[in-house]
Design a protein around this motif. Structure first.
Motif, PDB file in Angstrom:
ATOM      1  N   LYS A  58       0.829  -1.197   0.138  1.00  0.00           N
ATOM      2  CA  LYS A  58      -0.024   0.090   0.018  1.00  0.00           C
ATOM      3  C   LYS A  58       0.945   1.242  -0.008  1.00  0.00           C
ATOM      4  CE  LYS A  58      -3.885  -2.600   0.006  1.00  0.00           C
ATOM      5  NZ  LYS A  58      -4.558  -2.738  -0.938  1.00  0.00           N
ATOM      6  N   GLN A  59       2.266   1.079  -0.583  1.00  0.00           N
ATOM      7  CA  GLN A  59       2.992   2.250  -0.723  1.00  0.00           C
ATOM      8  C   GLN A  59       2.527   3.045  -1.406  1.00  0.00           C
ATOM      9  OE1 GLN A  59       6.871   1.238  -1.331  1.00  0.00           O
ATOM     10  NE2 GLN A  59       7.909   3.240  -1.225  1.00  0.00           N
ATOM     11  N   GLU A  60       2.630   4.572  -1.346  1.00  0.00           N
ATOM     12  CA  GLU A  60       2.278   5.394  -2.490  1.00  0.00           C
ATOM     13  C   GLU A  60       3.380   5.705  -3.465  1.00  0.00           C
ATOM     14  OE1 GLU A  60       0.173   9.923  -2.874  1.00  0.00           O
ATOM     15  OE2 GLU A  60       0.974   9.094  -0.940  1.00  0.00           O
ATOM     16  N   VAL A  61       2.806   5.687  -4.588  1.00  0.00           N
ATOM     17  CA  VAL A  61       3.813   5.749  -5.876  1.00  0.00           C
ATOM     18  C   VAL A  61       3.348   6.790  -6.926  1.00  0.00           C
ATOM     19  CG1 VAL A  61       5.075   3.417  -5.438  1.00  0.00           C
ATOM     20  CG2 VAL A  61       3.202   3.815  -7.155  1.00  0.00           C
ATOM     21  N   ALA A  62       4.193   7.221  -7.835  1.00  0.00           N
ATOM     22  CA  ALA A  62       3.455   7.857  -8.997  1.00  0.00           C
ATOM     23  C   ALA A  62       4.075   6.881 -10.147  1.00  0.00           C
ATOM     24  CB  ALA A  62       4.301   9.024  -9.319  1.00  0.00           C
ATOM     25  N   VAL A  63       3.078   6.817 -11.160  1.00  0.00           N
ATOM     26  CA  VAL A  63       3.039   6.027 -12.345  1.00  0.00           C
ATOM     27  C   VAL A  63       3.241   6.952 -13.495  1.00  0.00           C
ATOM     28  CG1 VAL A  63       2.140   4.281 -13.796  1.00  0.00           C
ATOM     29  CG2 VAL A  63       1.781   4.123 -11.134  1.00  0.00           C
ATOM     30  N   PHE A  64       4.413   6.653 -14.078  1.00  0.00           N
ATOM     31  CA  PHE A  64       4.573   7.268 -15.352  1.00  0.00           C
ATOM     32  C   PHE A  64       4.436   6.606 -16.804  1.00  0.00           C
ATOM     33  CE2 PHE A  64       7.082   9.823 -12.548  1.00  0.00           C
ATOM     34  CZ  PHE A  64       7.245  11.169 -13.077  1.00  0.00           C
ATOM     35  N   VAL A  65       3.557   6.988 -17.535  1.00  0.00           N
ATOM     36  CA  VAL A  65       2.941   6.375 -18.563  1.00  0.00           C
ATOM     37  C   VAL A  65       3.168   7.127 -19.951  1.00  0.00           C
ATOM     38  CG1 VAL A  65       0.860   5.169 -19.763  1.00  0.00           C
ATOM     39  CG2 VAL A  65       0.972   5.212 -17.037  1.00  0.00           C
ATOM     40  N   PHE A  66       3.753   6.543 -20.916  1.00  0.00           N
ATOM     41  CA  PHE A  66       3.967   7.215 -22.292  1.00  0.00           C
ATOM     42  C   PHE A  66       2.817   6.320 -22.995  1.00  0.00           C
ATOM     43  CE2 PHE A  66       5.557   7.316 -26.406  1.00  0.00           C
ATOM     44  CZ  PHE A  66       5.617   8.501 -26.829  1.00  0.00           C
ATOM     45  N   ASP A  67       1.825   7.055 -23.767  1.00  0.00           N
ATOM     46  CA  ASP A  67       1.070   6.135 -24.660  1.00  0.00           C
ATOM     47  C   ASP A  67       1.412   6.285 -26.112  1.00  0.00           C
ATOM     48  OD1 ASP A  67      -1.300   5.130 -25.706  1.00  0.00           O
ATOM     49  OD2 ASP A  67      -2.602   6.516 -25.324  1.00  0.00           O
ATOM     50  N   LYS A  68       1.592   5.239 -26.911  1.00  0.00           N
ATOM     51  CA  LYS A  68       2.137   4.979 -28.114  1.00  0.00           C
ATOM     52  C   LYS A  68       1.393   5.870 -28.927  1.00  0.00           C
ATOM     53  CE  LYS A  68       5.124   1.001 -26.993  1.00  0.00           C
ATOM     54  NZ  LYS A  68       5.446  -0.326 -27.366  1.00  0.00           N
ATOM     55  N   LYS A  69       0.063   5.840 -28.745  1.00  0.00           N
ATOM     56  CA  LYS A  69      -0.775   6.520 -29.788  1.00  0.00           C
ATOM     57  C   LYS A  69      -0.311   7.947 -30.030  1.00  0.00           C
ATOM     58  CE  LYS A  69      -4.795   3.456 -28.542  1.00  0.00           C
ATOM     59  NZ  LYS A  69      -6.130   3.447 -28.039  1.00  0.00           N
ATOM     60  N   MET A  70       0.310   8.605 -29.143  1.00  0.00           N
ATOM     61  CA  MET A  70       0.842   9.921 -29.276  1.00  0.00           C
ATOM     62  C   MET A  70       1.737  10.013 -30.483  1.00  0.00           C
ATOM     63  SD  MET A  70       1.258  11.117 -25.610  1.00  0.00           S
ATOM     64  CE  MET A  70       2.033  12.704 -25.947  1.00  0.00           C
ATOM     65  N   ILE A  71       2.355   8.909 -30.907  1.00  0.00           N
ATOM     66  CA  ILE A  71       3.214   9.042 -31.880  1.00  0.00           C
ATOM     67  C   ILE A  71       2.754   8.268 -33.188  1.00  0.00           C
ATOM     68  CG2 ILE A  71       5.306   9.544 -30.526  1.00  0.00           C
ATOM     69  CD1 ILE A  71       5.770   6.409 -30.772  1.00  0.00           C
ATOM     70  N   ASP A  72       1.516   7.917 -33.276  1.00  0.00           N
ATOM     71  CA  ASP A  72       1.059   7.336 -34.445  1.00  0.00           C
ATOM     72  C   ASP A  72       1.202   7.916 -35.778  1.00  0.00           C
ATOM     73  OD1 ASP A  72       0.207   5.047 -32.969  1.00  0.00           O
ATOM     74  OD2 ASP A  72      -1.955   5.850 -32.762  1.00  0.00           O
ATOM     75  N   LYS A  73       1.464   9.245 -35.651  1.00  0.00           N
ATOM     76  CA  LYS A  73       1.421  10.086 -36.998  1.00  0.00           C
ATOM     77  C   LYS A  73       2.951  10.173 -37.500  1.00  0.00           C
ATOM     78  CE  LYS A  73       2.928  14.376 -34.307  1.00  0.00           C
ATOM     79  NZ  LYS A  73       2.397  15.567 -33.937  1.00  0.00           N
ATOM     80  N   TYR A  74       4.000   9.501 -36.661  1.00  0.00           N
ATOM     81  CA  TYR A  74       5.249   9.214 -37.205  1.00  0.00           C
ATOM     82  C   TYR A  74       5.326   8.103 -38.067  1.00  0.00           C
ATOM     83  CZ  TYR A  74       6.287  13.286 -34.160  1.00  0.00           C
ATOM     84  OH  TYR A  74       6.458  14.545 -33.457  1.00  0.00           O
ATOM     85  N   GLN A  75       6.639   7.834 -38.864  1.00  0.00           N
ATOM     86  CA  GLN A  75       6.981   6.822 -39.445  1.00  0.00           C
ATOM     87  C   GLN A  75       7.378   5.795 -38.463  1.00  0.00           C
ATOM     88  OE1 GLN A  75       6.498   6.115 -42.860  1.00  0.00           O
ATOM     89  NE2 GLN A  75       5.511   8.393 -43.028  1.00  0.00           N
ATOM     90  N   LYS A  76       7.539   4.490 -38.915  1.00  0.00           N
ATOM     91  CA  LYS A  76       7.674   3.444 -37.816  1.00  0.00           C
ATOM     92  C   LYS A  76       9.118   3.698 -37.429  1.00  0.00           C
ATOM     93  CE  LYS A  76       8.079  -1.595 -37.099  1.00  0.00           C
ATOM     94  NZ  LYS A  76       9.273  -1.416 -36.459  1.00  0.00           N
ATOM     95  N   PHE A  77      10.057   4.132 -38.312  1.00  0.00           N
ATOM     96  CA  PHE A  77      11.642   4.188 -37.909  1.00  0.00           C
ATOM     97  C   PHE A  77      11.744   5.478 -36.699  1.00  0.00           C
ATOM     98  CE2 PHE A  77      11.551   7.259 -41.170  1.00  0.00           C
ATOM     99  CZ  PHE A  77      12.532   8.446 -41.015  1.00  0.00           C
ATOM    100  N   GLU A  78      10.748   6.525 -36.968  1.00  0.00           N
ATOM    101  CA  GLU A  78      10.754   7.673 -36.156  1.00  0.00           C
ATOM    102  C   GLU A  78      10.059   7.180 -34.763  1.00  0.00           C
ATOM    103  OE1 GLU A  78      10.317  11.214 -39.057  1.00  0.00           O
ATOM    104  OE2 GLU A  78       8.518  10.421 -38.683  1.00  0.00           O
ATOM    105  N   LYS A  79       9.125   6.327 -34.843  1.00  0.00           N
ATOM    106  CA  LYS A  79       8.600   5.871 -33.861  1.00  0.00           C
ATOM    107  C   LYS A  79       9.517   5.046 -32.848  1.00  0.00           C
ATOM    108  CE  LYS A  79       3.832   5.079 -35.414  1.00  0.00           C
ATOM    109  NZ  LYS A  79       2.728   4.136 -35.501  1.00  0.00           N
ATOM    110  N   ASP A  80      10.275   4.116 -33.675  1.00  0.00           N
ATOM    111  CA  ASP A  80      11.420   3.385 -33.073  1.00  0.00           C
ATOM    112  C   ASP A  80      12.528   4.094 -32.344  1.00  0.00           C
ATOM    113  OD1 ASP A  80      10.121   1.090 -33.575  1.00  0.00           O
ATOM    114  OD2 ASP A  80      11.299   0.803 -35.350  1.00  0.00           O
ATOM    115  N   GLN A  81      12.803   5.301 -32.881  1.00  0.00           N
ATOM    116  CA  GLN A  81      13.879   6.458 -32.479  1.00  0.00           C
ATOM    117  C   GLN A  81      13.191   7.153 -30.945  1.00  0.00           C
ATOM    118  OE1 GLN A  81      14.507   8.962 -35.900  1.00  0.00           O
ATOM    119  NE2 GLN A  81      16.478   8.056 -36.239  1.00  0.00           N
ATOM    120  N   ILE A  82      12.158   7.498 -31.094  1.00  0.00           N
ATOM    121  CA  ILE A  82      11.401   8.124 -30.049  1.00  0.00           C
ATOM    122  C   ILE A  82      11.487   7.187 -28.974  1.00  0.00           C
ATOM    123  CG2 ILE A  82       9.222   9.084 -28.996  1.00  0.00           C
ATOM    124  CD1 ILE A  82       8.548  10.135 -32.078  1.00  0.00           C
TER     125      ILE A  82
END
Length: 923
Positions: A58-82
């Motif tokens: 029950k320890q309090e934490v912060a969860v950092f989340v990066f949603d991959k949908k944010m970079i759907d507009k980029y090309q695959k290699f660019e997605k991979d770089q990000i």
């Protein structure tokens, strides 16, 4: 417009739902519960920050989340770089451990939809606080929207960043490469932490004194998330493709400028023409206008200008920045000391905590509650430090709301309430808590008061320290109303009594009595009478303060409306105790007067209550007596026959008993007995009558004062006269103790010692005692029921003088067929008449014979009317009976003409001495 708002709302809701669903598929959710979206941070604010808890602890934490949908507009290699850049930054942060770097609780986890990792609890990024709300929930949380940095927070935050850079440059030999508000995180305590190591550069020769860093060339074609923030980059990074520790110091200077300028950097950079922008920026930095730094505090303005220098060698290094006077603020130093407490020993800590109360009022509440309080409560695990930490914690609690106190402070105080080891520290803790008891009682919930605070108070009453006992006794009345009655009765009161009896301290004993007096109103009346008042008699000391304390408890109990002391307790216990205490030699005059005032009040109330009770009892007895005599009185009123009047008097006054006897005298046989006589009684009665007849013929008659009642006919006068003569003859006998009353018309003036018996054999009450009776004292008295003009006489047997010797001549008894001579009786009232003996009294005078004596007693009313008009007094006695109706209580009625005293043959004094004898007899 409304449709646009609804569309925006649906979009935000959809995105939030998508992110939540994305997180649910991440392995992080196996160990952590993900809560609400609270902030954003990292490069380009691309990381959404959620609050969360660890499932196992029950320890309090912060969860950092990066949603991959944010970079759907980029090309695959660019997605991979990000993705690679983001993963590299998190992995680098995970490997580094320092108080100035964001602490990672769980490493990066990747799923098909998102990247996620967990850190220490986070409030927001510095960029969010400065007004950059990208990737935040809608609406923006109010705590972020309204957040304003205090000066002490800004100073200490910049100091923390400087310390973090010093660690990176000196300890790790690393350049951060992207220091900006996005990568500075404020944790829940308000500390500033560094993250975002996506573009960090490690030294090629970490062992050398002069580390060298290889810088990558700027590639404008890469996605923005693959490049550092150009507005915070040093000019040499773009223009000469070189960097070192000084490049991070330039970034620090821009951050300081942004902090004091609402989040705005020094220059705006055109990302499409980065080189041209930096060239122009280089010229501006060479000749910087003072207006650029106008909002920066003057004491640090020169240092910021040096940090923004075009020449890297001019810029101060991180270690030098930590030592500038700008960071010597009291609040900043205090916060810095808290961050290094783990390096201090107990002596250094104790000295610091002693001086902390002077600093706390100078700091903002938010800093104190969220920054200092957690550091203080963490010291509760060290018992030796609790007495030094606790006053500061309670000082902070005073400034907190009740909700903040219950949520942030009380959970950490609960173990301290129960701490008993070491003893010295435990006593100090009790003393501190007792001094702040008003705070605890005001903000602590009732259940916690009962379970945590009261047991501590009980321990304080039993503590060996006199100071603690005194303080505890003083504060108990302030929260007595919060104590349930069983706890007060069974736990608190016995401990107070024990402290009073067992202590050797006068102050503790007096305070115990004062404490009891103040909490009397919360106690039950009979508990006070049975437990508190008897306890006062057990107190051994007799100091004036103790005696006045005892008096105070008695007075409070006596005067309190709910309590009070019964009159029985006052008479038997309270008053004897107070009287004995009041004469103690240690009391002064005022104290003695106080005792006497209370004693008089108690006596007055006891008298009033008991008198009221007796009056009520008397009224009840009077009513009962009236009921008892009402029946004989009704019979007297209904009777019309004169011969029955004697029976009515017997019924009312009890003149004759059930066997016809009163005061030892035989009843006349002419009246019918209500109870049949036995043979022996009849024989004894006959002998008594025979003996009386013999004595009447042998001895002279003694003149006695008599009461006669004449009714209107000669026959009745004859009967009454003969009865009186018979009565006086029998009473003149020296050896006879019984008198025969006149039939139906006489009664004993002094009833016998036995109860008075009425005509129906019932006992007659006088209204106060169960049975009225008077001691005869050796004399028998006969009395006729008299009207206003009737005279009652009293014959005697031994102590009353014989009035037969009032004259010098003696004679014999007259014949019964001759009229009686009443001149002797006249002589009692008419002193100028010739003295005549009673021997000359004869039978009834013929009709027409007149006598002053008979004329005096003639009544215009018939006997029946006289009897009905007699007023009845107490105990059934006629109203005429008393000091005035009875002449024996007025000796002047017997005054005779002056004459030389002489003796008759029987040795009785003349009438001159009779007066004195009567005075001796009746006073």
């Amino acid at each position: 417009m409304e449709s646009m708002l609804n569309k925006l709302k649906s979009t935000v809701t959809k995105v939030t739902a998508d992110v939540t669903s994305a997180v649910m598929g991440n392995p992080v959710t196996r160990e952590f519960e993900v809560g609400r979206h609270i902030a954003s941070g990292g490069p380009g604010l691309s990381w959404r920050i959620y609050n969360g808890t660890k499932k196992s602890t029950k320890q309090e934490v912060a969860v950092f989340v990066f949603d991959k949908k944010m970079i759907d507009k980029y090309q695959k290699f660019e997605k991979d770089q990000i993705i690679d850049s983001l993963k590299r930054g998190v992995q680098q942060l995970t490997r580094l451990r320092h108080p100035r770097l964001l602490t990672v609780q769980h490493p990066l986890e990747e799923s098909r939809d998102c990247l996620a990792f967990c850190t220490e609890p986070v409030f927001a990024s510095l960029s969010n606080v400065l007004g950059q709300w990208d990737n935040l929930p809608s609406p923006v949380p109010s705590d972020i929207k309204e957040y304003k940095l205090y000066d002490v927070e800004t100073k200490y935050g910049l100091l923390q960043i400087s310390e973090g850079l010093s660690f990176l440059h000196s300890g790790v030999k690393m350049v951060h490469g992207n220091l900006c508000p996005e990568n500075i995180i404020l944790n829940k305590s308000g500390a500033w932490k560094i993250m975002g190591f996506d573009f960090s550069i490690s030294s090629n020769n970490p062992s050398d004194a002069e580390p060298k860093y290889t810088c990558k060339e700027w590639q404008p074609n890469l996605p923005p998330l693959c490049l550092p923030n150009p507005e915070y980059l040093a000019p040499e990074y773009i223009l000469s493709v070189s960097c070192d520790a000084a490049s991070d110091m330039y970034s620090l200077g821009v951050v300081m400028h942004a902090v004091f300028n609402e989040g705005k950097p020094v220059f705006q950079v055109n990302k499409h023409d980065i080189f041209k922008s930096f060239s122009r920026q280089l010229d501006q930095l060479s000749s910087m206008s003072p207006a650029v730094l106008s909002k920066i505090p003057e004491e640090v303005r020169e240092h910021v200008k040096m940090l923004l220098s075009v020449t890297p060698n001019v810029r101060p290094d991180a270690d030098q920045m930590t030592k500038i006077p700008f960071f010597d603020d009291v609040g900043a130093v205090t916060l810095q000391y808290f961050d290094s407490l783990f390096q201090r020993d107990n002596l250094q800590k104790s000295q610091f905590y002693k001086g902390l109360p002077k600093v706390l009022p100078k700091l903002p509440k938010r800093v104190v509650v969220y920054r200092i309080l957690p550091a203080l409560t963490s010291e509760f695990v060290n018992p030796d430090m609790v007495p030094f930490v606790l006053p500061n914690v309670l000082l902070i609690a005073e400034e907190c709301t009740k909700d903040e106190y219950v949520r942030l402070i009380l959970p950490d105080l609960t173990p301290v309430f129960k701490q008993q080891e070491p003893i010295q520290a435990s006593n100090m803790i009790l003393l501190i808590f007792l001094q702040k008891m008003d705070l605890l009682l005001t903000k602590t919930p009732p259940d916690d008061i009962k379970n945590c605070v009261l047991p501590m108070v009980y321990r304080a009453l039993e503590a060996p320290s006199v100071q603690i006992q005194e303080l505890c006794l003083n504060i108990i009345p302030t929260f007595a109303n919060l104590i349930d009655y069983p706890s007060m009765k069974n736990s608190l009161i016995p401990r107070i009594k024990s402290a009073c009896l067992q202590t050797s301290s006068l102050a503790v004993r007096v305070n115990s009595l004062v404490c009891l007096g103040k909490i009397l109103e919360y106690l039950d009346k009979w508990f006070v009478i049975d437990e508190i008042l008897p306890f006062l008699q057990q107190i051994p000391s007799r100091e004036p303060a103790v005696l006045m304390g005892i008096l105070g408890i008695y007075k409070c109990t006596f005067n309190h409306k709910k309590l009070g002391i019964p009159k029985e307790h006052l008479a038997t216990k309270s008053l004897p105790h107070l009287v004995s205490l009041s004469i103690d030699n240690n009391l002064n005059l005022n104290q003695f007067n106080s005792f006497m005032m209370v004693i008089r009040d108690m006596l007055s109330r006891m008298e009033t209550e008991h008198k009221t009770k007796l009056e009520q009892l008397h009224i009840m007895q009077e009513q009962q007596r009236s009921m008892n005599i009402s029946n004989p009185l009704n019979q007297a009123e209904e009777s019309k026959s004169p011969p029955n009047s004697g029976n009515q008097i017997d019924d009312i006054f009890g003149g004759t008993g059930v066997n016809g006897k009163e005061n030892g005298s035989a009843a006349p046989v002419s009246q019918p007995s209500r109870v049949s006589l036995t043979l022996e009684e009849k024989q004894r009665l006959a002998k008594e009558q025979e003996q009386a007849a013999k004595l009447r013929n042998q001895q002279p008659l003694a003149p006695q004062t008599i009461k006669a009642a004449t009714a209107g006919s000669n026959s009745q006068t004859k009967d009454l006269t003969s009865s009186l003569l018979s009565n006086m003859t029998s009473m003149s006998m020296a050896n006879t103790a019984r008198t025969a009353p006149v039939q139906g018309s006489t009664m004993s003036t002094f009833p016998s010692s036995g109860p008075m018996v009425g005509s129906m054999g019932t006992s007659v009450s006088n209204g106060f005692n169960p049975a009225m009776g008077f001691q005869a004292g050796g004399m028998g008295m006969g009395m006729l029921p008299t009207g206003p003009s009737l005279y009652g006489g009293m014959p005697t047997t031994t102590s009353t003088p014989n009035f037969g010797s009032l004259t010098q001549n003696q004679g014999t008894t007259g014949q019964t067929n001759k009229p009686p001579d009443m001149s002797a009786l006249d002589n009692l009232f008419t002193s100028n008449k010739p003295k005549v003996t009673l021997n000359q009294i004869g039978p009834k005078a013929p009709p027409g014979t007149s006598s002053p004596w008979l004329g005096q007693f003639n009544s215009p009313q018939n006997p029946q009317t006289q009897m009905q008009g007699v007023p009845v007094g107490m105990g059934g006695v006629p109203g005429g009976f008393g000091m005035q109706a009875n002449p024996f209580f007025s000796p002047q009625n017997f005054a005779q003409p002056a004459a030389a005293p002489s003796m008759n043959p029987s040795g009785i004094k003349h009438s001159a001495s009779v007066n004195n004898d009567l005075k001796d007899l009746f006073g």
